[in-house]
Design a protein around this motif. Sequence first.
Motif, PDB file in Angstrom:
ATOM      1  N   ARG A  85       0.794  -1.299  -0.083  1.00  0.00           N
ATOM      2  CA  ARG A  85       0.028  -0.065   0.058  1.00  0.00           C
ATOM      3  C   ARG A  85       0.932   1.248  -0.035  1.00  0.00           C
ATOM      4  NH1 ARG A  85      -3.280  -0.266   5.176  1.00  0.00           N
ATOM      5  NH2 ARG A  85      -0.990  -1.190   5.824  1.00  0.00           N
ATOM      6  N   SER A  86       2.097   1.306   0.663  1.00  0.00           N
ATOM      7  CA  SER A  86       3.055   2.535   0.687  1.00  0.00           C
ATOM      8  C   SER A  86       3.844   2.707  -0.558  1.00  0.00           C
ATOM      9  CB  SER A  86       3.774   2.413   1.973  1.00  0.00           C
ATOM     10  OG  SER A  86       4.589   1.109   2.107  1.00  0.00           O
ATOM     11  N   PHE A  87       3.778   1.741  -1.433  1.00  0.00           N
ATOM     12  CA  PHE A  87       4.807   1.714  -2.670  1.00  0.00           C
ATOM     13  C   PHE A  87       4.191   2.908  -3.333  1.00  0.00           C
ATOM     14  CE2 PHE A  87       6.022   1.046  -6.711  1.00  0.00           C
ATOM     15  CZ  PHE A  87       7.526   0.590  -6.674  1.00  0.00           C
ATOM     16  N   ASP A  88       5.467   3.683  -3.735  1.00  0.00           N
ATOM     17  CA  ASP A  88       5.189   5.082  -4.793  1.00  0.00           C
ATOM     18  C   ASP A  88       6.559   4.783  -5.652  1.00  0.00           C
ATOM     19  OD1 ASP A  88       7.252   6.034  -3.059  1.00  0.00           O
ATOM     20  OD2 ASP A  88       5.607   7.249  -2.033  1.00  0.00           O
ATOM     21  N   MET A  89       6.915   5.765  -6.409  1.00  0.00           N
ATOM     22  CA  MET A  89       7.812   5.748  -7.261  1.00  0.00           C
ATOM     23  C   MET A  89       9.130   6.478  -6.461  1.00  0.00           C
ATOM     24  SD  MET A  89       7.118   4.128  -9.784  1.00  0.00           S
ATOM     25  CE  MET A  89       5.572   3.567 -10.727  1.00  0.00           C
ATOM     26  N   ARG A  90       9.322   6.466  -5.262  1.00  0.00           N
ATOM     27  CA  ARG A  90      10.150   7.035  -4.649  1.00  0.00           C
ATOM     28  C   ARG A  90      11.411   6.303  -4.784  1.00  0.00           C
ATOM     29  NH1 ARG A  90       9.412   7.933   1.680  1.00  0.00           N
ATOM     30  NH2 ARG A  90      10.675   6.373   1.789  1.00  0.00           N
ATOM     31  N   LYS A  95      14.317   1.159  -5.514  1.00  0.00           N
ATOM     32  CA  LYS A  95      15.583   0.083  -5.358  1.00  0.00           C
ATOM     33  C   LYS A  95      15.169  -1.059  -4.586  1.00  0.00           C
ATOM     34  CE  LYS A  95      18.485   3.308  -3.409  1.00  0.00           C
ATOM     35  NZ  LYS A  95      19.428   3.839  -2.884  1.00  0.00           N
ATOM     36  N   ARG A  96      14.307  -1.055  -3.621  1.00  0.00           N
ATOM     37  CA  ARG A  96      13.829  -2.077  -2.860  1.00  0.00           C
ATOM     38  C   ARG A  96      13.180  -3.189  -3.705  1.00  0.00           C
ATOM     39  NH1 ARG A  96      13.183   1.118   1.572  1.00  0.00           N
ATOM     40  NH2 ARG A  96      11.110   1.307   1.124  1.00  0.00           N
ATOM     41  N   LEU A  97      12.391  -2.467  -4.823  1.00  0.00           N
ATOM     42  CA  LEU A  97      11.730  -3.449  -5.461  1.00  0.00           C
ATOM     43  C   LEU A  97      12.697  -4.237  -6.610  1.00  0.00           C
ATOM     44  CD1 LEU A  97       8.936  -4.154  -6.936  1.00  0.00           C
ATOM     45  CD2 LEU A  97       9.121  -2.343  -8.380  1.00  0.00           C
ATOM     46  N   ILE A  98      13.565  -3.482  -7.132  1.00  0.00           N
ATOM     47  CA  ILE A  98      14.559  -4.034  -7.805  1.00  0.00           C
ATOM     48  C   ILE A  98      15.176  -5.235  -7.185  1.00  0.00           C
ATOM     49  CG2 ILE A  98      16.762  -3.646  -9.235  1.00  0.00           C
ATOM     50  CD1 ILE A  98      15.624  -1.108  -9.935  1.00  0.00           C
ATOM     51  N   THR A  99      15.868  -4.891  -5.993  1.00  0.00           N
ATOM     52  CA  THR A  99      16.634  -5.960  -5.309  1.00  0.00           C
ATOM     53  C   THR A  99      16.034  -6.912  -4.710  1.00  0.00           C
ATOM     54  OG1 THR A  99      16.643  -4.569  -3.466  1.00  0.00           O
ATOM     55  CG2 THR A  99      18.431  -4.028  -4.897  1.00  0.00           C
ATOM     56  N   LEU A 147       4.406  -2.138  -9.571  1.00  0.00           N
ATOM     57  CA  LEU A 147       4.582  -0.766 -10.458  1.00  0.00           C
ATOM     58  C   LEU A 147       3.299  -0.231 -10.548  1.00  0.00           C
ATOM     59  CD1 LEU A 147       7.530  -1.805 -12.932  1.00  0.00           C
ATOM     60  CD2 LEU A 147       7.615  -0.261 -11.048  1.00  0.00           C
ATOM     61  N   THR A 148       2.510  -0.976 -10.647  1.00  0.00           N
ATOM     62  CA  THR A 148       0.994  -0.216 -10.866  1.00  0.00           C
ATOM     63  C   THR A 148       0.268   0.191  -9.798  1.00  0.00           C
ATOM     64  OG1 THR A 148      -0.158  -2.449 -10.707  1.00  0.00           O
ATOM     65  CG2 THR A 148       0.720  -1.946 -12.884  1.00  0.00           C
ATOM     66  N   THR A 149       1.007   0.012  -8.551  1.00  0.00           N
ATOM     67  CA  THR A 149      -0.035   0.265  -7.335  1.00  0.00           C
ATOM     68  C   THR A 149      -0.337   1.861  -7.360  1.00  0.00           C
ATOM     69  OG1 THR A 149       1.295  -1.189  -6.004  1.00  0.00           O
ATOM     70  CG2 THR A 149       0.501   0.534  -4.907  1.00  0.00           C
ATOM     71  N   PRO A 150       0.664   2.799  -7.730  1.00  0.00           N
ATOM     72  CA  PRO A 150       0.242   4.332  -7.731  1.00  0.00           C
ATOM     73  C   PRO A 150      -1.047   4.574  -8.676  1.00  0.00           C
ATOM     74  CG  PRO A 150       2.443   4.288  -7.890  1.00  0.00           C
ATOM     75  CD  PRO A 150       1.920   2.720  -8.184  1.00  0.00           C
ATOM     76  N   LEU A 151      -1.377   3.809  -9.860  1.00  0.00           N
ATOM     77  CA  LEU A 151      -2.424   3.633 -10.547  1.00  0.00           C
ATOM     78  C   LEU A 151      -3.850   3.350  -9.727  1.00  0.00           C
ATOM     79  CD1 LEU A 151      -4.089   3.740 -13.078  1.00  0.00           C
ATOM     80  CD2 LEU A 151      -3.343   1.553 -13.439  1.00  0.00           C
TER      81      LEU A 151
END
Length: 382
Positions: A85-90, A95-99, A147-151
């Motif tokens: 829920r807290s995911f955004d494009m910060r 970086k955490r999403l990638i790693t 990645l689509t969470t902000p949408l």
Amino acid sequence: MFDASPSPGQTRARPLPAPQPVPERSAGKRDSFFDNAKYLAIVLVAMGHSWEALYSDSRILRALYIFVYTFHMPAFIIISGYFSRSFDMRPDRLKRLITGVAVPYVVFETVYSLFRDHFGEDSETGVTLLDPYFLCWFLAALFVWRLTTPLWKVVRWPLPLALGIAMLATVSPAISNDLDFQRLLQFLPCFVLGLCLKPEHFRRVRTRAMRIASVPVFAGALAFAWLVVPHLNFGWFYRRDAAQEMGAPWWYGPLMALALFACSVVLTACFLAWVPGRRMWFTSLGTGTICGYLLHGFVLKYTRWHGWYDAHWLHSPLGAILVTSFAVAVVTVLCTAPVRRVFRFVMEPKLEWAFKQDPAQQARERQHEEPRRQPVREKASV
């Protein structure tokens, strides 16, 4: 102005103590309930996989199989959505999403493909990152979903929109197999539901009344599974194909998508009602479920390819119990801290050398450290 002092002979009333604020759970403290739920869900995943070699000989086992498959991955995906829920494009979250997701996907997709080519009997050969093999589909899907969470945060009706997309996917056999996109879209409503949930929703599920109500629901679902299992195509539960690809009329797809989603949500709620909220012996294992999920596939595939299930006695009730116990033991060991430490370089790589330094993150860290230095400066000025 009036004088509030007490008159002679009166005693001054003592002021009531100010209500103490309810202490909030510190950011670093994990919730035992969710760790318990993740561990129990991954145990169900391993159990379901272990039954695939045995269920053809037992109607009861086939019924248990589709019963568990109705909600074990949806439960895991709903919890994943809740914690996204807290995911955004910060930058730090990207970086955490990638790693934490993309890198493990690349590594395990490569290793699983090489493992299949060396030990397996499948006709496919070579490594392709666009066609997830076996368990790796979940990492690919999680990467796209997150990645689509902000949408989903900005649209007015996220869950109906996600359900509409899933229903359309079931009538679209032309959808590309890249990244297992059909399964990604059909499981999408479970992730979006997790995004929409709040802590009070989980509190409502974890009540005594809900636990009591879940018993007849579970019993009814198992009985229904036993009745329909001879006539049911298991492909509906995998969400890998459109209706036409399973030999069904196109209009079956949307109906099955809605029916499976409703059943998944109800059974997931019943499952969560029985998850303990206190710390248990397996609570710490909930922090390593992704490790258990990705690694148990190697054991499962190796035992299938090398004929471990060919023994006739394993296809008896006792054999099914032993195979199930073995699967539970394997996935439990793979969730333990020593195994997580060994594979941390893959599951949680730092890769600081691969990223630019984020000025905003540095500013936040300086702002966080500033109050600690402030009393020292004040004392020095005195």
